[in-house]
Design a protein around this motif. Structure first.
Motif, PDB file in Angstrom:
ATOM      1  N   ALA A  78       0.825  -1.247  -0.072  1.00 49.84           N
ATOM      2  CA  ALA A  78       0.050   0.048  -0.167  1.00 49.84           C
ATOM      3  C   ALA A  78       0.869   1.316   0.124  1.00 49.84           C
ATOM      4  O   ALA A  78       1.976   1.335   0.492  1.00 49.84           O
ATOM      5  CB  ALA A  78      -1.063  -0.042   1.343  1.00 49.84           C
ATOM      6  N   GLY A  79       0.293   2.329  -0.606  1.00 49.87           N
ATOM      7  CA  GLY A  79       0.852   3.575  -0.612  1.00 49.87           C
ATOM      8  C   GLY A  79       0.270   4.769  -0.335  1.00 49.87           C
ATOM      9  O   GLY A  79      -1.099   4.612  -0.375  1.00 49.87           O
ATOM     10  N   GLU A  80       0.727   5.759   0.209  1.00 45.59           N
ATOM     11  CA  GLU A  80      -0.082   7.014   0.416  1.00 45.59           C
ATOM     12  C   GLU A  80       0.880   8.430   0.362  1.00 45.59           C
ATOM     13  O   GLU A  80       1.987   8.160   0.866  1.00 45.59           O
ATOM     14  CB  GLU A  80      -0.474   7.010   2.118  1.00 45.59           C
ATOM     15  CG  GLU A  80      -1.281   8.443   2.371  1.00 45.59           C
ATOM     16  CD  GLU A  80      -1.899   8.380   4.042  1.00 45.59           C
ATOM     17  OE1 GLU A  80      -2.534   9.456   4.137  1.00 45.59           O
ATOM     18  OE2 GLU A  80      -1.948   7.144   4.479  1.00 45.59           O
ATOM     19  N   LEU A  81       0.317   9.247  -0.298  1.00 51.35           N
ATOM     20  CA  LEU A  81       1.315  10.322  -0.385  1.00 51.35           C
ATOM     21  C   LEU A  81       1.157  11.299   0.595  1.00 51.35           C
ATOM     22  O   LEU A  81       0.081  11.564   1.321  1.00 51.35           O
ATOM     23  CB  LEU A  81       0.492  11.189  -1.748  1.00 51.35           C
ATOM     24  CG  LEU A  81       1.514  12.498  -2.167  1.00 51.35           C
ATOM     25  CD1 LEU A  81       2.798  11.677  -3.027  1.00 51.35           C
ATOM     26  CD2 LEU A  81       0.481  13.064  -3.506  1.00 51.35           C
ATOM     27  N   TRP A  82       2.377  11.901   0.963  1.00 50.47           N
ATOM     28  CA  TRP A  82       2.511  12.790   1.967  1.00 50.47           C
ATOM     29  C   TRP A  82       3.201  14.140   1.496  1.00 50.47           C
ATOM     30  O   TRP A  82       4.022  13.827   0.776  1.00 50.47           O
ATOM     31  CB  TRP A  82       3.445  12.328   3.138  1.00 50.47           C
ATOM     32  CG  TRP A  82       2.820  11.263   3.946  1.00 50.47           C
ATOM     33  CD1 TRP A  82       2.109   9.791   3.462  1.00 50.47           C
ATOM     34  CD2 TRP A  82       2.412  11.301   5.153  1.00 50.47           C
ATOM     35  NE1 TRP A  82       1.383   9.280   4.643  1.00 50.47           N
ATOM     36  CE2 TRP A  82       1.612  10.110   5.676  1.00 50.47           C
ATOM     37  CE3 TRP A  82       2.462  12.255   6.492  1.00 50.47           C
ATOM     38  CZ2 TRP A  82       1.254   9.918   7.029  1.00 50.47           C
ATOM     39  CZ3 TRP A  82       2.316  12.252   7.780  1.00 50.47           C
ATOM     40  CH2 TRP A  82       1.458  11.008   8.050  1.00 50.47           C
ATOM     41  N   LYS A  83       3.125  15.167   2.048  1.00 53.41           N
ATOM     42  CA  LYS A  83       3.896  16.470   1.774  1.00 53.41           C
ATOM     43  C   LYS A  83       4.028  17.059   3.181  1.00 53.41           C
ATOM     44  O   LYS A  83       3.557  17.063   4.063  1.00 53.41           O
ATOM     45  CB  LYS A  83       2.937  17.397   1.105  1.00 53.41           C
ATOM     46  CG  LYS A  83       3.589  18.634   0.757  1.00 53.41           C
ATOM     47  CD  LYS A  83       2.833  19.582  -0.071  1.00 53.41           C
ATOM     48  CE  LYS A  83       3.764  20.900  -0.288  1.00 53.41           C
ATOM     49  NZ  LYS A  83       2.725  21.837  -1.058  1.00 53.41           N
ATOM     50  N   SER A  84       5.595  17.532   3.097  1.00 48.75           N
ATOM     51  CA  SER A  84       5.816  18.183   4.249  1.00 48.75           C
ATOM     52  C   SER A  84       5.509  19.676   4.551  1.00 48.75           C
ATOM     53  O   SER A  84       5.386  20.357   3.239  1.00 48.75           O
ATOM     54  CB  SER A  84       7.442  18.400   4.005  1.00 48.75           C
ATOM     55  OG  SER A  84       8.029  19.228   5.028  1.00 48.75           O
ATOM     56  N   SER A  85       4.842  19.733   5.634  1.00 42.55           N
ATOM     57  CA  SER A  85       4.182  21.375   5.959  1.00 42.55           C
ATOM     58  C   SER A  85       5.239  22.242   6.612  1.00 42.55           C
ATOM     59  O   SER A  85       5.046  23.176   6.931  1.00 42.55           O
ATOM     60  CB  SER A  85       2.816  21.234   6.453  1.00 42.55           C
ATOM     61  OG  SER A  85       3.140  20.439   7.871  1.00 42.55           O
ATOM     62  N   LEU A 109      -0.375   4.418   7.395  1.00 42.44           N
ATOM     63  CA  LEU A 109      -0.916   4.532   6.312  1.00 42.44           C
ATOM     64  C   LEU A 109      -2.579   4.234   6.149  1.00 42.44           C
ATOM     65  O   LEU A 109      -2.798   3.229   6.731  1.00 42.44           O
ATOM     66  CB  LEU A 109      -0.557   3.676   5.057  1.00 42.44           C
ATOM     67  CG  LEU A 109       1.260   3.820   4.858  1.00 42.44           C
ATOM     68  CD1 LEU A 109       1.445   3.180   3.892  1.00 42.44           C
ATOM     69  CD2 LEU A 109       1.498   5.172   4.750  1.00 42.44           C
ATOM     70  N   LEU A 110      -3.245   5.014   5.940  1.00 44.74           N
ATOM     71  CA  LEU A 110      -4.792   5.127   6.063  1.00 44.74           C
ATOM     72  C   LEU A 110      -5.030   3.841   5.315  1.00 44.74           C
ATOM     73  O   LEU A 110      -6.295   3.285   5.757  1.00 44.74           O
ATOM     74  CB  LEU A 110      -5.538   6.400   5.698  1.00 44.74           C
ATOM     75  CG  LEU A 110      -5.238   7.539   6.764  1.00 44.74           C
ATOM     76  CD1 LEU A 110      -5.924   8.757   6.231  1.00 44.74           C
ATOM     77  CD2 LEU A 110      -5.894   7.046   8.325  1.00 44.74           C
ATOM     78  N   PRO A 111      -4.648   3.503   4.150  1.00 45.82           N
ATOM     79  CA  PRO A 111      -5.234   2.446   3.199  1.00 45.82           C
ATOM     80  C   PRO A 111      -5.029   0.976   4.246  1.00 45.82           C
ATOM     81  O   PRO A 111      -5.677  -0.054   3.857  1.00 45.82           O
ATOM     82  CB  PRO A 111      -4.377   2.223   2.251  1.00 45.82           C
ATOM     83  CG  PRO A 111      -3.920   3.757   1.934  1.00 45.82           C
ATOM     84  CD  PRO A 111      -3.665   4.371   3.320  1.00 45.82           C
ATOM     85  N   LEU A 112      -4.169   0.965   5.021  1.00 48.68           N
ATOM     86  CA  LEU A 112      -3.635  -0.202   5.943  1.00 48.68           C
ATOM     87  C   LEU A 112      -4.586  -0.199   7.355  1.00 48.68           C
ATOM     88  O   LEU A 112      -4.377  -1.091   8.222  1.00 48.68           O
ATOM     89  CB  LEU A 112      -2.317  -0.119   6.186  1.00 48.68           C
ATOM     90  CG  LEU A 112      -1.455  -0.400   4.887  1.00 48.68           C
ATOM     91  CD1 LEU A 112       0.043  -0.415   5.237  1.00 48.68           C
ATOM     92  CD2 LEU A 112      -1.811  -1.833   4.142  1.00 48.68           C
ATOM     93  N   ARG A 113      -5.659   0.747   7.568  1.00 50.46           N
ATOM     94  CA  ARG A 113      -6.206   0.762   8.860  1.00 50.46           C
ATOM     95  C   ARG A 113      -6.466  -0.495   9.404  1.00 50.46           C
ATOM     96  O   ARG A 113      -6.609  -0.703  10.526  1.00 50.46           O
ATOM     97  CB  ARG A 113      -7.166   1.892   8.737  1.00 50.46           C
ATOM     98  CG  ARG A 113      -7.754   2.364  10.258  1.00 50.46           C
ATOM     99  CD  ARG A 113      -6.662   2.567  11.247  1.00 50.46           C
ATOM    100  NE  ARG A 113      -5.755   3.880  10.664  1.00 50.46           N
ATOM    101  CZ  ARG A 113      -5.837   5.137  10.986  1.00 50.46           C
ATOM    102  NH1 ARG A 113      -6.974   5.479  11.691  1.00 50.46           N
ATOM    103  NH2 ARG A 113      -5.105   6.022  10.832  1.00 50.46           N
ATOM    104  N   LEU A 114      -7.304  -1.358   8.409  1.00 49.76           N
ATOM    105  CA  LEU A 114      -7.779  -2.489   8.729  1.00 49.76           C
ATOM    106  C   LEU A 114      -6.804  -3.609   9.317  1.00 49.76           C
ATOM    107  O   LEU A 114      -6.986  -4.551  10.175  1.00 49.76           O
ATOM    108  CB  LEU A 114      -8.620  -2.980   7.849  1.00 49.76           C
ATOM    109  CG  LEU A 114      -9.961  -2.495   7.190  1.00 49.76           C
ATOM    110  CD1 LEU A 114     -10.392  -3.234   6.316  1.00 49.76           C
ATOM    111  CD2 LEU A 114     -10.797  -2.449   8.284  1.00 49.76           C
ATOM    112  N   TRP A 174       4.273   0.545   2.448  1.00 50.68           N
ATOM    113  CA  TRP A 174       4.492  -0.482   3.140  1.00 50.68           C
ATOM    114  C   TRP A 174       3.908  -1.865   2.477  1.00 50.68           C
ATOM    115  O   TRP A 174       2.966  -1.782   1.836  1.00 50.68           O
ATOM    116  CB  TRP A 174       3.491  -0.331   4.634  1.00 50.68           C
ATOM    117  CG  TRP A 174       3.666  -1.363   5.494  1.00 50.68           C
ATOM    118  CD1 TRP A 174       4.503  -1.580   6.617  1.00 50.68           C
ATOM    119  CD2 TRP A 174       2.870  -2.605   5.717  1.00 50.68           C
ATOM    120  NE1 TRP A 174       4.263  -2.573   7.392  1.00 50.68           N
ATOM    121  CE2 TRP A 174       3.479  -3.294   6.787  1.00 50.68           C
ATOM    122  CE3 TRP A 174       1.725  -3.163   4.909  1.00 50.68           C
ATOM    123  CZ2 TRP A 174       2.916  -4.612   7.107  1.00 50.68           C
ATOM    124  CZ3 TRP A 174       1.201  -4.613   5.324  1.00 50.68           C
ATOM    125  CH2 TRP A 174       1.915  -5.249   6.236  1.00 50.68           C
ATOM    126  N   GLY A 175       4.575  -2.837   2.566  1.00 49.32           N
ATOM    127  CA  GLY A 175       4.191  -4.165   2.191  1.00 49.32           C
ATOM    128  C   GLY A 175       4.784  -5.276   2.830  1.00 49.32           C
ATOM    129  O   GLY A 175       6.017  -5.054   3.437  1.00 49.32           O
TER     130      GLY A 175
END
Length: 201
Positions: A78-85, A109-114, A174-175
């Protein structure tokens, strides 16, 4: 550091990971060719019976998953896009990930919440560190996993060569470690291209 809101669309249904998006549609694929507001991915050939999916619950989010059809818990990437604030660099993001593993926290990562059981507090030993120089720069950690007890996992920070501005935009990935994922994980990293006209704000 904050989550970016936009879409990475692997446009397939992934019910096993809880996607309820009515905009996704099942496709028969041999080769993944993505053309989305966020990413382009060309020439990535998925293994037999693997699918790739957009699991963003809304069009302004940026989550993706690949897996063996119906076996997300033991084959998932799974993957999720992040940006530095706050002006964090690629190396800063890598340091955050490494520190999290030392504190028992795999990438949240929110796609892996389960699959996420939360931080255990125990160190998740890093077994290997792999650096990829291009076409995308990445650091991949292979480590013990708490999401799947007794399994090893890979966590990565992926950077893109863009001239958009001083802010750093990265993909956290993450995998689980499987024979297939050991090849697919870096192949996916090297196939992704962040669109230069993509605005993550």
């Amino acid at each position: 550091m904050g989550r970016v809101v936009s879409i990475v669309a692997f446009c397939l249904v992934l019910a096993a990971c809880g996607s309820q998006s009515s905009s996704t549609a099942a496709l028969a694929i041999d080769t993944v060719v993505l053309d989305t507001p966020c990413l382009s991915v060309e020439g990535l050939v998925l293994p037999d019976n693997y699918i790739a999916a957009d699991v963003s619950p809304a069009e302004n989010q940026c989550w993706f998953v690949t897996q063996l059809d119906g076996a997300a818990d033991v084959t998932v990437i799974a993957g999720e896009l992040w940006k530095s604030s706050g002006g964090n660099s690629f190396d800063d993001f890598v340091g955050f990930m490494e520190m999290g593993l030392s504190q028992g926290q795999e990438p949240d990562l929110l796609p892996l919440r389960l699959l996420n059981t939360g931080a255990s507090g125990r160190e998740l030993p890093i077994l290997n560190r792999q650096e990829i120089d291009g076409p995308n720069r990445a650091t991949i950690f292979t480590h013990e996993s708490d999401r799947r007890d007794g399994f090893q996992a890979m966590s990565a920070v992926v950077d893109f060569d863009t001239d958009r501005d001083a802010d750093t935009t990265v993909i956290f990935m993450w995998g689980l470690v499987t024979d297939t994922n050991l090849e697919l994980f870096p192949e996916l990293i090297n196939s992704m291209e962040l669109k230069t006209d993509f605005d993550p704000n």
